[in-house]
Write a protein that holds these residues in place. Structure first.
Motif, PDB file in Angstrom:
ATOM      1  N   ARG A  43       0.864  -1.192   0.000  1.00  0.00           N
ATOM      2  CA  ARG A  43       0.000   0.000   0.000  1.00  0.00           C
ATOM      3  C   ARG A  43       0.893   1.231   0.000  1.00  0.00           C
ATOM      4  NH1 ARG A  43      -2.704  -3.091   4.888  1.00  0.00           N
ATOM      5  NH2 ARG A  43      -3.778  -4.692   3.651  1.00  0.00           N
ATOM      6  N   LEU A  44       0.840   1.968  -1.103  1.00  0.00           N
ATOM      7  CA  LEU A  44       1.715   3.127  -1.248  1.00  0.00           C
ATOM      8  C   LEU A  44       1.208   4.312  -0.444  1.00  0.00           C
ATOM      9  CD1 LEU A  44       2.723   1.377  -3.623  1.00  0.00           C
ATOM     10  CD2 LEU A  44       2.943   3.489  -4.945  1.00  0.00           C
ATOM     11  N   PRO A  45       2.118   5.035   0.212  1.00  0.00           N
ATOM     12  CA  PRO A  45       1.779   6.363   0.721  1.00  0.00           C
ATOM     13  C   PRO A  45       1.549   7.302  -0.461  1.00  0.00           C
ATOM     14  CG  PRO A  45       3.849   5.525   1.666  1.00  0.00           C
ATOM     15  CD  PRO A  45       3.508   4.661   0.496  1.00  0.00           C
ATOM     16  N   THR A  46       1.160   8.526  -0.186  1.00  0.00           N
ATOM     17  CA  THR A  46       1.110   9.541  -1.238  1.00  0.00           C
ATOM     18  C   THR A  46       2.537   9.813  -1.696  1.00  0.00           C
ATOM     19  OG1 THR A  46      -0.878  10.569  -0.361  1.00  0.00           O
ATOM     20  CG2 THR A  46       0.503  11.921  -1.778  1.00  0.00           C
ATOM     21  N   VAL A  47       2.794   9.618  -2.989  1.00  0.00           N
ATOM     22  CA  VAL A  47       4.141   9.776  -3.527  1.00  0.00           C
ATOM     23  C   VAL A  47       4.340  11.236  -3.939  1.00  0.00           C
ATOM     24  CG1 VAL A  47       5.792   9.019  -5.268  1.00  0.00           C
ATOM     25  CG2 VAL A  47       4.136   7.385  -4.327  1.00  0.00           C
ATOM     26  N   THR A  48       5.275  11.899  -3.277  1.00  0.00           N
ATOM     27  CA  THR A  48       5.532  13.311  -3.528  1.00  0.00           C
ATOM     28  C   THR A  48       7.005  13.606  -3.224  1.00  0.00           C
ATOM     29  OG1 THR A  48       4.759  15.546  -3.009  1.00  0.00           O
ATOM     30  CG2 THR A  48       4.844  14.019  -1.188  1.00  0.00           C
ATOM     31  N   ILE A  49       7.662  14.285  -4.121  1.00  0.00           N
ATOM     32  CA  ILE A  49       7.136  15.213  -5.106  1.00  0.00           C
ATOM     33  C   ILE A  49       7.212  14.534  -6.480  1.00  0.00           C
ATOM     34  CG2 ILE A  49       7.476  17.492  -6.152  1.00  0.00           C
ATOM     35  CD1 ILE A  49       9.005  18.253  -3.550  1.00  0.00           C
ATOM     36  N   ARG A  50       6.071  14.379  -7.148  1.00  0.00           N
ATOM     37  CA  ARG A  50       6.036  13.776  -8.479  1.00  0.00           C
ATOM     38  C   ARG A  50       6.423  14.807  -9.529  1.00  0.00           C
ATOM     39  NH1 ARG A  50       2.199   9.351  -9.493  1.00  0.00           N
ATOM     40  NH2 ARG A  50       1.560   8.410  -7.521  1.00  0.00           N
ATOM     41  N   PRO A  51       7.168  14.382 -10.558  1.00  0.00           N
ATOM     42  CA  PRO A  51       7.461  15.284 -11.672  1.00  0.00           C
ATOM     43  C   PRO A  51       6.305  15.334 -12.663  1.00  0.00           C
ATOM     44  CG  PRO A  51       8.477  13.166 -12.048  1.00  0.00           C
ATOM     45  CD  PRO A  51       7.823  13.080 -10.695  1.00  0.00           C
ATOM     46  N   GLY A  52       6.462  16.119 -13.710  1.00  0.00           N
ATOM     47  CA  GLY A  52       5.478  16.155 -14.785  1.00  0.00           C
ATOM     48  C   GLY A  52       4.363  17.141 -14.537  1.00  0.00           C
ATOM     49  N   LYS A  53       3.151  16.756 -14.974  1.00  0.00           N
ATOM     50  CA  LYS A  53       1.994  17.629 -14.851  1.00  0.00           C
ATOM     51  C   LYS A  53       0.987  17.040 -13.878  1.00  0.00           C
ATOM     52  CE  LYS A  53       2.383  19.366 -19.601  1.00  0.00           C
ATOM     53  NZ  LYS A  53       1.694  19.500 -20.915  1.00  0.00           N
ATOM     54  N   ALA A  54       0.095  17.883 -13.375  1.00  0.00           N
ATOM     55  CA  ALA A  54      -0.966  17.414 -12.490  1.00  0.00           C
ATOM     56  C   ALA A  54      -1.863  16.437 -13.227  1.00  0.00           C
ATOM     57  CB  ALA A  54      -1.780  18.605 -11.989  1.00  0.00           C
ATOM     58  N   ASN A  55      -2.358  15.411 -12.507  1.00  0.00           N
ATOM     59  CA  ASN A  55      -3.304  14.469 -13.097  1.00  0.00           C
ATOM     60  C   ASN A  55      -4.618  14.508 -12.326  1.00  0.00           C
ATOM     61  OD1 ASN A  55      -2.913  12.947 -10.736  1.00  0.00           O
ATOM     62  ND2 ASN A  55      -1.526  11.504 -11.714  1.00  0.00           N
ATOM     63  N   ALA A  56      -5.500  13.531 -12.573  1.00  0.00           N
ATOM     64  CA  ALA A  56      -6.832  13.551 -11.976  1.00  0.00           C
ATOM     65  C   ALA A  56      -6.879  12.978 -10.567  1.00  0.00           C
ATOM     66  CB  ALA A  56      -7.816  12.795 -12.880  1.00  0.00           C
ATOM     67  N   ALA A  57      -5.734  12.609 -10.013  1.00  0.00           N
ATOM     68  CA  ALA A  57      -5.724  12.106  -8.636  1.00  0.00           C
ATOM     69  C   ALA A  57      -6.090  13.225  -7.668  1.00  0.00           C
ATOM     70  CB  ALA A  57      -4.341  11.550  -8.289  1.00  0.00           C
ATOM     71  N   ALA A  58      -6.914  12.889  -6.679  1.00  0.00           N
ATOM     72  CA  ALA A  58      -7.266  13.885  -5.672  1.00  0.00           C
ATOM     73  C   ALA A  58      -6.033  14.360  -4.926  1.00  0.00           C
ATOM     74  CB  ALA A  58      -8.287  13.301  -4.709  1.00  0.00           C
ATOM     75  N   SER A  59      -5.028  13.500  -4.860  1.00  0.00           N
ATOM     76  CA  SER A  59      -3.788  13.837  -4.153  1.00  0.00           C
ATOM     77  C   SER A  59      -2.794  14.594  -5.018  1.00  0.00           C
ATOM     78  CB  SER A  59      -3.121  12.545  -3.660  1.00  0.00           C
ATOM     79  OG  SER A  59      -2.798  11.702  -4.758  1.00  0.00           O
ATOM     80  N   SER A  60      -3.166  14.914  -6.249  1.00  0.00           N
ATOM     81  CA  SER A  60      -2.215  15.531  -7.180  1.00  0.00           C
ATOM     82  C   SER A  60      -1.624  16.834  -6.637  1.00  0.00           C
ATOM     83  CB  SER A  60      -2.896  15.783  -8.520  1.00  0.00           C
ATOM     84  OG  SER A  60      -1.996  16.281  -9.470  1.00  0.00           O
ATOM     85  N   MET A 119      -0.679  17.471  -3.797  1.00  0.00           N
ATOM     86  CA  MET A 119       0.376  17.215  -2.826  1.00  0.00           C
ATOM     87  C   MET A 119       1.755  17.193  -3.482  1.00  0.00           C
ATOM     88  SD  MET A 119      -1.564  14.348  -0.531  1.00  0.00           S
ATOM     89  CE  MET A 119      -3.295  14.554  -0.081  1.00  0.00           C
ATOM     90  N   SER A 120       1.782  17.113  -4.807  1.00  0.00           N
ATOM     91  CA  SER A 120       3.021  17.339  -5.545  1.00  0.00           C
ATOM     92  C   SER A 120       3.051  18.721  -6.170  1.00  0.00           C
ATOM     93  CB  SER A 120       3.192  16.285  -6.645  1.00  0.00           C
ATOM     94  OG  SER A 120       3.569  15.044  -6.110  1.00  0.00           O
ATOM     95  N   SER A 121       1.921  19.150  -6.751  1.00  0.00           N
ATOM     96  CA  SER A 121       1.929  20.391  -7.533  1.00  0.00           C
ATOM     97  C   SER A 121       2.246  21.621  -6.684  1.00  0.00           C
ATOM     98  CB  SER A 121       0.587  20.583  -8.244  1.00  0.00           C
ATOM     99  OG  SER A 121      -0.469  20.797  -7.325  1.00  0.00           O
ATOM    100  N   ILE A 122       1.872  21.610  -5.397  1.00  0.00           N
ATOM    101  CA  ILE A 122       2.134  22.800  -4.577  1.00  0.00           C
ATOM    102  C   ILE A 122       3.619  22.944  -4.237  1.00  0.00           C
ATOM    103  CG2 ILE A 122      -0.191  22.901  -3.613  1.00  0.00           C
ATOM    104  CD1 ILE A 122       0.977  21.735  -1.002  1.00  0.00           C
ATOM    105  N   PHE A 123       4.409  21.917  -4.547  1.00  0.00           N
ATOM    106  CA  PHE A 123       5.865  22.006  -4.405  1.00  0.00           C
ATOM    107  C   PHE A 123       6.534  22.058  -5.780  1.00  0.00           C
ATOM    108  CE2 PHE A 123       4.075  19.488  -0.920  1.00  0.00           C
ATOM    109  CZ  PHE A 123       4.312  20.368   0.120  1.00  0.00           C
TER     110      PHE A 123
END
Length: 320
Positions: free
Chosen positions: A172-189, A191-195
């Motif tokens: 079970r993955l935690p929220t993975v951050t900081i993700r590269p690329g562009k925002a996607n449709a994940a509600a948690s998106s 949590m990467s985009s604000i950084f």
């Protein structure tokens, strides 16, 4: 050793592929073939072994059967309709996250070789009326369609393993951050985009309050843990193949302050705080306080702090 990465066009799939290309081995064996599959054919990969690339719809059994002609020994199943989209498009989430997973498990079973299957589940399987701190034995009680689909997938991975069809593991993955690329449709998106966006000179919107707490892990640590998951001996996994990966807990406010320590005030000043009730309603049913003793005992690890995550992003993934 023949490996298949389903979701091999995504950023985690690509990072696993590059890591395997660099090491050349898995489970103590030399890799001879790597198949990368996604809805659109993944891009090329330089590797010291043969690499094939496939466009595959896992919701279509015939497409999955064709993919499994590569006869993999180890399968990483990363493909999914993400949380926000699965909630908004129930039928699509069921097709990919539930029935797509069943198609993969059935194709793996049909090989007759008991392949290792690493199925990426999510901390979204927790929720509802459970203790504040989650233990390995805490009952799954998802409060979103995405979480329910992931929980069902875990149960099937455990049962197919019990029957001897596969050697499964469902971290079970935690929220993975900081993700590269562009925002996607994940509600948690966010949590990467604000950084990610502020560190790249752009504005970003935070849709939750600064005191919202989450269970997180960096991409670098997540990839290392997923590869380790493929290498854990079956006897160490026991009867329950689903387990929480190690992560860290921090509030959004604490994470923002960690970014300030690493990168200064400028990125922090690019964040706008605007509550989004739709996103808020999804992410606030996820539980952040998890005690992953099983994973820690198997040698899986967590990040040290969020400052480390910011530095990893600046080293590995920032747009240059």
């Amino acid at each position: 050793m023949r490996i298949l990465i389903i979701g091999g066009g995504g950023f985690i799939g690509q990072k696993i592929a590059r890591s395997l290309a660099a090491s050349g081995t898995l489970r103590g064996e030399t890799i001879t073939h790597l198949a990368l599959a996604d809805l659109a054919e993944p891009g090329p990969l330089e590797a010291p072994f043969d690499v094939s690339r496939h466009a595959t719809d896992i919701g279509d059994r015939a497409s999955v059967d064709t993919l499994f002609e590569t006869k993999p020994d180890v399968i990483f199943h990363l493909a999914a309709i993400v949380s926000g989209q699965a909630e908004a498009e129930f039928d699509l989430g069921m097709k990919v996250n539930l029935f797509g997973t069943l198609n993969i498990l059935e194709a793996a079973r049909a090989l007759g070789t008991k392949p290792v299957v690493v199925f990426t589940s999510s901390c979204a399987v927790y929720g509802g009326e459970i203790p504040e701190e989650i233990e390995d034995w805490t009952a799954l009680n998802p409060q979103t369609s995405y979480g329910a689909q992931k929980a069902a997938g875990e149960l099937f991975v455990t049962d197919y393993s019990r029957k001897g069809f596969i050697d499964g593991r469902a971290p079970r993955l935690p929220t993975v951050t900081i993700r590269p690329g562009k925002a996607n449709a994940a509600a948690s998106s966010f949590m990467s985009s604000i950084f990610r966006e502020p560190l790249q000179g752009e504005e970003a919107v935070c849709p939750v309050d600064a005191d919202y707490a989450l269970w997180y892990a960096s991409p670098r640590v997540t990839v290392a843990n997923l590869i380790k998951c493929a290498e854990i001996p079956a006897e160490k996994l026991g009867e329950q193949r689903g387990f929480a990966l190690p992560g860290k807990v921090a509030t959004i406010g604490e994470m923002v302050e960690a970014m300030r320590k690493v990168a200064g005030d400028e990125p922090v000043n690019r964040i706008k705080w605007e509550k989004d009730q739709r996103i808020y309603d999804i992410v606030t049913v996820w539980r952040p306080y998890i005690n992953p003793q099983k994973a820690l005992a198997m040698g899986l690890t967590a990040d040290n702090n969020f400052e480390e995550n910011v530095r990893y992003f600046l080293e590995d993934d920032i747009r240059r």
